[in-house]
Design an enzyme around this catalytic site. Structure first.
Site, PDB file in Angstrom:
ATOM      1  N   GLU A 118       7.834  -4.988 -17.655  1.00 23.81           N
ATOM      2  CA  GLU A 118       7.070  -5.312 -16.436  1.00 23.81           C
ATOM      3  C   GLU A 118       7.277  -6.757 -16.015  1.00 23.81           C
ATOM      4  O   GLU A 118       7.247  -7.660 -16.851  1.00 23.81           O
ATOM      5  CB  GLU A 118       5.571  -5.042 -16.681  1.00 23.81           C
ATOM      6  CG  GLU A 118       4.864  -4.530 -15.465  1.00 23.81           C
ATOM      7  CD  GLU A 118       5.423  -3.180 -15.001  1.00 23.81           C
ATOM      8  OE1 GLU A 118       6.182  -3.182 -14.017  1.00 23.81           O
ATOM      9  OE2 GLU A 118       5.108  -2.155 -15.608  1.00 23.81           O
TER      10      GLU A 118
ATOM     11  N   ASP B 131      12.172  -7.346 -13.699  1.00 24.22           N
ATOM     12  CA  ASP B 131      13.307  -6.917 -12.862  1.00 24.22           C
ATOM     13  C   ASP B 131      13.885  -8.087 -12.071  1.00 24.22           C
ATOM     14  O   ASP B 131      15.093  -8.229 -11.957  1.00 24.22           O
ATOM     15  CB  ASP B 131      12.931  -5.743 -11.933  1.00 24.22           C
ATOM     16  CG  ASP B 131      11.736  -6.021 -11.043  1.00 24.22           C
ATOM     17  OD1 ASP B 131      11.016  -7.022 -11.283  1.00 24.22           O
ATOM     18  OD2 ASP B 131      11.505  -5.238 -10.093  1.00 24.22           O
TER      19      ASP B 131
ATOM     20  N   GLY C 261       0.840   2.081  -6.521  1.00 25.50           N
ATOM     21  CA  GLY C 261       1.827   1.542  -7.453  1.00 25.50           C
ATOM     22  C   GLY C 261       2.710   2.598  -8.090  1.00 25.50           C
ATOM     23  O   GLY C 261       3.414   2.320  -9.055  1.00 25.50           O
ATOM     24  N   LEU C 262       2.697   3.827  -7.553  1.00 26.35           N
ATOM     25  CA  LEU C 262       3.569   4.876  -8.097  1.00 26.35           C
ATOM     26  C   LEU C 262       4.766   5.117  -7.172  1.00 26.35           C
ATOM     27  O   LEU C 262       5.444   6.122  -7.259  1.00 26.35           O
ATOM     28  CB  LEU C 262       2.779   6.165  -8.342  1.00 26.35           C
ATOM     29  CG  LEU C 262       1.588   6.004  -9.300  1.00 26.35           C
ATOM     30  CD1 LEU C 262       0.871   7.335  -9.510  1.00 26.35           C
ATOM     31  CD2 LEU C 262       2.031   5.435 -10.648  1.00 26.35           C
TER      32      LEU C 262
ATOM     33  N   ASP D  44      12.152   0.619  -8.237  1.00 29.48           N
ATOM     34  CA  ASP D  44      11.486   1.775  -7.634  1.00 29.48           C
ATOM     35  C   ASP D  44      12.498   2.768  -7.053  1.00 29.48           C
ATOM     36  O   ASP D  44      12.471   3.958  -7.349  1.00 29.48           O
ATOM     37  CB  ASP D  44      10.545   1.330  -6.506  1.00 29.48           C
ATOM     38  CG  ASP D  44       9.424   0.455  -7.019  1.00 29.48           C
ATOM     39  OD1 ASP D  44       9.383   0.213  -8.238  1.00 29.48           O
ATOM     40  OD2 ASP D  44       8.611   0.005  -6.193  1.00 29.48           O
TER      41      ASP D  44
HETATM   42  P1  ADP Z   1       3.376   2.357  -3.199  1.00 25.50           P
HETATM   43  O1  ADP Z   1       4.852   2.345  -3.048  1.00 25.50           O
HETATM   44  O2  ADP Z   1       2.900   1.669  -4.432  1.00 25.50           O
HETATM   45  O3  ADP Z   1       2.757   3.712  -3.063  1.00 25.50           O
HETATM   46  P2  ADP Z   1       3.518   0.682  -0.863  1.00 25.50           P
HETATM   47  O4  ADP Z   1       2.523  -0.191  -0.220  1.00 25.50           O
HETATM   48  O5  ADP Z   1       4.772   0.071  -1.357  1.00 25.50           O
HETATM   49  O6  ADP Z   1       2.758   1.468  -2.023  1.00 25.50           O
HETATM   50  O7  ADP Z   1       3.960   1.830   0.156  1.00 25.50           O
HETATM   51  C1  ADP Z   1       2.985   2.623   0.817  1.00 25.50           C
HETATM   52  C2  ADP Z   1       3.433   2.875   2.233  1.00 25.50           C
HETATM   53  O8  ADP Z   1       4.565   3.785   2.257  1.00 25.50           O
HETATM   54  C3  ADP Z   1       2.384   3.580   3.063  1.00 25.50           C
HETATM   55  O9  ADP Z   1       1.448   2.667   3.610  1.00 25.50           O
HETATM   56  C4  ADP Z   1       3.243   4.249   4.147  1.00 25.50           C
HETATM   57  O10 ADP Z   1       3.599   3.311   5.131  1.00 25.50           O
HETATM   58  C5  ADP Z   1       4.500   4.649   3.373  1.00 25.50           C
HETATM   59  N1  ADP Z   1       4.357   6.033   2.889  1.00 25.50           N
HETATM   60  C6  ADP Z   1       4.318   6.437   1.609  1.00 25.50           C
HETATM   61  N2  ADP Z   1       4.170   7.792   1.514  1.00 25.50           N
HETATM   62  C7  ADP Z   1       4.106   8.263   2.774  1.00 25.50           C
HETATM   63  C8  ADP Z   1       3.940   9.565   3.362  1.00 25.50           C
HETATM   64  N3  ADP Z   1       3.823  10.653   2.615  1.00 25.50           N
HETATM   65  N4  ADP Z   1       3.924   9.662   4.709  1.00 25.50           N
HETATM   66  C9  ADP Z   1       4.063   8.565   5.466  1.00 25.50           C
HETATM   67  N5  ADP Z   1       4.217   7.316   4.977  1.00 25.50           N
HETATM   68  C10 ADP Z   1       4.240   7.145   3.649  1.00 25.50           C
HETATM   69 MG    MG Z   2       6.086   0.599  -2.894  1.00 20.91          MG
END
Ligand code: ADP
Ligand code: MG
Length: 386
Positions: free
Chosen positions: A36, A39, A124-125, A172
């Site tokens: 962690e 990277d 964060g997934l 990621d």
């Molecule tokens: P993480 O990658 O940890 O889940 P991030 O902040 O990096 O969080 O990314 C989240 C963003 O990715 C959301 O706010 C959206 O803009 C986009 N996103 C993720 N999944 C979807 C989905 N199923 N439909 C539309 N946008 C998505």
């Molecule tokens: Mg992300």
């Protein structure tokens, strides 16, 4: 989750079933098992893909419009491949990928369809990498120009860095694109060399727990930690000119020259140097089937992220500490950038049910927050399904 074909019909009028030009892509979320905050220091990380995934059900269009409905956001968004401009919303992840592909001479066609996902958003997934990699697979499958998982990952990372504007490392996208079922993926973040490490969980499971705590501090702290690593590197390079990144620094170097760093910077550097060594030790033990030591490495990683790197939170500390005291748990740690987000726990299968039943209630009593748990195993990376 509603059947994605039904959702398609609901939003786009006609059925995609039986339409030979329609297809589905899937891209999983990921969890980092160990390695962690290394990277961006050229270190090693060990993610696995999760059985939580983002799906696109799409059908090509004759024109240059991309028209998508996201069930998570309950919103339909369009853009033209001829005018890619930021909309400051989720469609930017798809647009960013389109822009990178177009810049790289892949001819693109429009499509329409539905996005579903059971990857929790912003926990964060890596729901962001999942939507990016799914987009890349959708575009390249339409053009019959398949790309290697490594190229897909690099392209998607570039899209997230330059178009969306999030300064993420390569882990990621690489995990989402290149992981295999029953394997963890060892990524050398310097050479981008990949190694599929067998991780068949016959008698064990990986439990991912979302702390439900906000990640507000994460972005500024992330930038601060990166700057501290750079500062530590620059100071060490005065004594060790051959060192190109913290990856090249050893514990012996730190014993010798650590005094020349401000104490806080020394702590950050120490975490990075030890975490890189710990990740390799964890992998060696995994290969030998020694999950006990692997679990101990996870615990040590959490301890170091809490004490030296200071990116945990009361919630993450509570979850990791509670988990480590439960029957059948081999190791537990925060995963991802920290502050909010998730923990990852290696546990014997026979104790999983008891663990996931008691955790939410005890967590709520202690921290007044709502946790979610997923019992997972290493899953296949992104694919075109039909
Ligand atoms: P993480 O990658 O940890 O889940 P991030 O902040 O990096 O969080 O990314 C989240 C963003 O990715 C959301 O706010 C959206 O803009 C986009 N996103 C993720 N999944 C979807 C989905 N199923 N439909 C539309 N946008 C998505
Ligand atoms: Mg992300």
């Amino acid at each position: 989750m509603n059947d994605i074909n039904q959702l398609f019909t609901q939003h786009f009028g006609t059925s995609s079933n039986g339409d030979s030009s329609a297809f589905t892509v899937r891209a999983p979320g990921r969890v980092n098992l160990i390695g962690e905050h290394v990277d961006y220091n050229d270190g090693f990380v060990l993610p696995m893909a999760l059985p939580l995934e983002t799906r696109f059900r799409i059908r090509p269009r004759q024109d240059r419009t991309v028209d998508l409905y996201s069930t998570n956001f309950k919103e339909r968004r369009q853009f033209s491949l001829d005018h890619i401009e930021k909309q400051e919303t989720w469609i930017d992840y798809v647009q960013g990928v389109a822009r990178e592909l177009a810049g790289g001479s892949v001819a693109l066609h429009g499509f329409e369809g539905v996005i579903t996902s059971d990857v929790p958003v912003a926990s964060g997934l890596s729901s962001s990498a999942a939507i990016e990699v799914a987009s890349a697979l959708a575009f390249t499958h339409l053009e019959k120009q398949p790309m290697s998982p490594v190229d897909v990952a690099l392209l998607c990372q570039k899209a997230e860095n330059t178009f969306v504007g999030v300064n993420s490392g390569i882990m990621d996208q690489m995990a989402v694109a290149a992981c295999h079922a029953n394997h963890a993926l060892l990524i050398d973040c310097r050479s981008l060399e990949l190694e599929q490490v067998p991780f068949q969980l016959t008698n064990h499971a990986i439990v991912v727990t979302d702390s439900g705590a906000p990640r507000e501090l994460a972005a500024s702290a992330y930038n601060e930690r990166r700057a501290q690593c750079e500062e530590g590197l620059a100071l060490l390079q005065k004594h060790l000119p051959q060192v190109a990144s913290l990856r090249d620094v050893t514990l012996i170097d730190l014993a010798r020259y650590g005094d020349s760093l401000p104490p806080l910077v020394l702590n950050r550097v120490k975490h990075v140097v030890e975490e890189i060594a710990r990740t390799l030790r964890a992998v060696e033990n995994l290969k030998q089937g020694n999950l006990t030591v692997f679990g101990q490495c996870m615990n040590e990683s959490h301890e170091s992220l809490a004490k030296l790197y200071e990116v945990t939170s009361p919630e993450l500390d509570w979850l990791a500490s509670w988990a480590s005291k439960q029957p059948g748990v081999l190791g537990s740690r925060m995963t991802g950038a920290g502050f909010g987000g998730c923990t990852v726990t290696l546990i014997e299968k026979q104790h999983v049910e008891d663990f996931t039943q008691r955790l939410p209630q005890e967590y709520h009593t202690a921290m007044n927050r709502t946790a979610r748990c997923w019992v997972t195993e290493p899953t296949e990376g992104a694919q075109v399904l039909d």
